[in-house]
Design a protein around this motif. Structure first.
Motif, PDB file in Angstrom:
ATOM      1  N   UNK A 148      15.574 -70.474 -75.446  1.00 49.88           N
ATOM      2  CA  UNK A 148      14.791 -70.824 -74.345  1.00 49.88           C
ATOM      3  C   UNK A 148      14.954 -72.448 -73.953  1.00 49.88           C
ATOM      4  N   UNK A 149      15.126 -73.359 -75.061  1.00 50.84           N
ATOM      5  CA  UNK A 149      15.331 -74.709 -74.609  1.00 50.84           C
ATOM      6  C   UNK A 149      16.497 -74.742 -73.843  1.00 50.84           C
TER       7      UNK A 149
ATOM      8  N   UNK B 294      16.880 -60.277 -70.314  1.00 46.04           N
ATOM      9  CA  UNK B 294      17.344 -59.038 -71.295  1.00 46.04           C
ATOM     10  C   UNK B 294      16.689 -58.910 -72.693  1.00 46.04           C
ATOM     11  N   UNK B 295      16.883 -60.280 -73.137  1.00 44.74           N
ATOM     12  CA  UNK B 295      16.037 -60.541 -74.633  1.00 44.74           C
ATOM     13  C   UNK B 295      14.414 -60.227 -74.263  1.00 44.74           C
ATOM     14  N   UNK B 296      14.000 -60.948 -73.272  1.00 48.42           N
ATOM     15  CA  UNK B 296      12.483 -60.774 -73.146  1.00 48.42           C
ATOM     16  C   UNK B 296      11.984 -59.350 -72.898  1.00 48.42           C
ATOM     17  N   UNK B 297      12.813 -58.572 -72.301  1.00 51.23           N
ATOM     18  CA  UNK B 297      12.271 -57.197 -71.805  1.00 51.23           C
ATOM     19  C   UNK B 297      12.597 -56.329 -73.062  1.00 51.23           C
ATOM     20  N   UNK B 298      13.615 -56.451 -73.952  1.00 51.23           N
ATOM     21  CA  UNK B 298      13.626 -55.562 -75.147  1.00 51.23           C
ATOM     22  C   UNK B 298      12.718 -55.885 -76.424  1.00 51.23           C
ATOM     23  N   UNK B 299      11.841 -56.807 -76.012  1.00 48.40           N
ATOM     24  CA  UNK B 299      10.975 -57.196 -77.303  1.00 48.40           C
ATOM     25  C   UNK B 299       9.740 -57.493 -76.885  1.00 48.40           C
ATOM     26  N   UNK B 300       8.809 -57.744 -77.920  1.00 47.42           N
ATOM     27  CA  UNK B 300       7.251 -58.340 -77.473  1.00 47.42           C
ATOM     28  C   UNK B 300       7.255 -59.375 -78.436  1.00 47.42           C
ATOM     29  N   UNK B 301       8.562 -60.054 -78.912  1.00 52.40           N
ATOM     30  CA  UNK B 301       8.440 -61.228 -79.797  1.00 52.40           C
ATOM     31  C   UNK B 301       8.280 -62.602 -79.175  1.00 52.40           C
ATOM     32  N   UNK B 302       8.812 -63.480 -79.979  1.00 49.86           N
ATOM     33  CA  UNK B 302       8.959 -64.866 -79.363  1.00 49.86           C
ATOM     34  C   UNK B 302       9.628 -65.029 -77.936  1.00 49.86           C
ATOM     35  N   UNK B 303      10.804 -64.204 -77.820  1.00 48.11           N
ATOM     36  CA  UNK B 303      11.585 -64.449 -76.510  1.00 48.11           C
ATOM     37  C   UNK B 303      10.437 -64.036 -75.511  1.00 48.11           C
ATOM     38  N   UNK B 304      10.146 -62.997 -75.554  1.00 49.06           N
ATOM     39  CA  UNK B 304       9.233 -62.512 -74.400  1.00 49.06           C
ATOM     40  C   UNK B 304       8.066 -63.284 -74.067  1.00 49.06           C
ATOM     41  N   UNK B 305       7.523 -63.911 -75.227  1.00 47.78           N
ATOM     42  CA  UNK B 305       6.251 -64.701 -74.911  1.00 47.78           C
ATOM     43  C   UNK B 305       6.855 -66.227 -74.419  1.00 47.78           C
ATOM     44  N   UNK B 306       7.973 -66.772 -74.873  1.00 42.93           N
ATOM     45  CA  UNK B 306       8.457 -67.798 -74.187  1.00 42.93           C
ATOM     46  C   UNK B 306       8.953 -67.540 -72.877  1.00 42.93           C
ATOM     47  N   UNK B 307       9.508 -66.590 -72.486  1.00 41.55           N
ATOM     48  CA  UNK B 307      10.185 -66.421 -71.138  1.00 41.55           C
ATOM     49  C   UNK B 307       9.045 -66.099 -70.345  1.00 41.55           C
ATOM     50  N   UNK B 308       7.746 -65.806 -70.803  1.00 45.68           N
ATOM     51  CA  UNK B 308       6.585 -65.649 -69.824  1.00 45.68           C
ATOM     52  C   UNK B 308       6.154 -67.030 -69.536  1.00 45.68           C
ATOM     53  N   UNK B 309       6.125 -67.902 -70.676  1.00 44.78           N
ATOM     54  CA  UNK B 309       5.715 -69.294 -70.326  1.00 44.78           C
ATOM     55  C   UNK B 309       6.671 -70.102 -69.479  1.00 44.78           C
TER      56      UNK B 309
END
Length: 208
Positions: free
Chosen positions: A64-65, A111-126
């Motif tokens: 994300x960074x 792709x990472x964000x859509x395949x999980x509900x974890x950190x990448x998902x929340x960080x991509x939303x942000x």
């Protein structure tokens, strides 16, 4: 202070952070997110593997960074104020990022964000929320006097969602089918559509 202590201090500074980000951006573009390890990043950057989590906590945070920095080179959210250039100028800045060679990172992260509900998902939303907020700030700067701020804010949020979605869609088409998608022309057309309809955005709420 011993050499180990001095090295540790050196590796938690801004220069070390930059070197890690540079290395990770190159490696993600070359071999993808899944195939890149902290060991790879450490070898490429010259920073010890153990120092990378100090800066970014985990691999998701590093990704994300890298994405945030890549976009900010051309379209920093704090640019959205009354001193902004025209919308077409801003969108052509986005085009420069798309052509930078590493802009596929956005879809790697998606792709990472859509395949999980974890950190990448929340960080991509942000990440998306920050981009939409930037558009809202730009629109607010164009808002005429006498407009009901509550009504205007709701409409500006809707436009920000639509404009962000259009940018992502054009970006994706350009990456997948570059020979048949004229990026700059498409972005100029998008800017014209937005500029042409800005007065209608606030018209009914003016003077309310």
């Amino acid at each position: 202070m011993g050499s180990v202590g001095r090295r540790r201090i050196d590796e938690i500074g801004e220069e070390s952070r930059r070197r890690i980000l540079d290395a990770a951006e190159e490696l993600f573009a070359e071999q993808g997110f899944g195939r890149t390890s902290f060991v790879d990043v450490a070898e490429r950057s010259g920073i010890s593997r153990g120092s990378i989590p100090w800066h970014f906590k985990n691999k998701d945070g590093l990704l994300m960074a890298v994405l945030g920095r890549a976009v900010d080179r051309y379209m920093r959210p704090e640019q959205y104020d009354k001193s902004l250039p025209t919308l077409v100028t801003l969108l052509l800045g986005y085009a420069r990022w798309v052509r930078s060679g590493n802009s596929a990172l956005m879809f790697m992260v998606l792709t990472e964000a859509m395949s999980s509900t974890g950190a990448v998902h929340s960080q991509y939303r942000e990440f998306l929320d920050q981009r939409r907020h930037g558009v809202e700030l730009w629109l607010r700067a164009q808002r005429p006097d006498g407009v009901d701020p509550t009504v205007a804010a709701e409409r500006e949020r809707a436009v920000a969602v639509a404009l962000t979605g259009a940018l992502i869609g054009i970006h994706l088409q350009c990456l997948v089918d570059p020979d048949r998608v004229h990026l700059e022309a498409a972005l100029q057309s998008l800017a014209t559509l937005v500029d042409t309809n800005l007065t209608d955005l606030w018209g009914e709420s003016a003077g309310s």
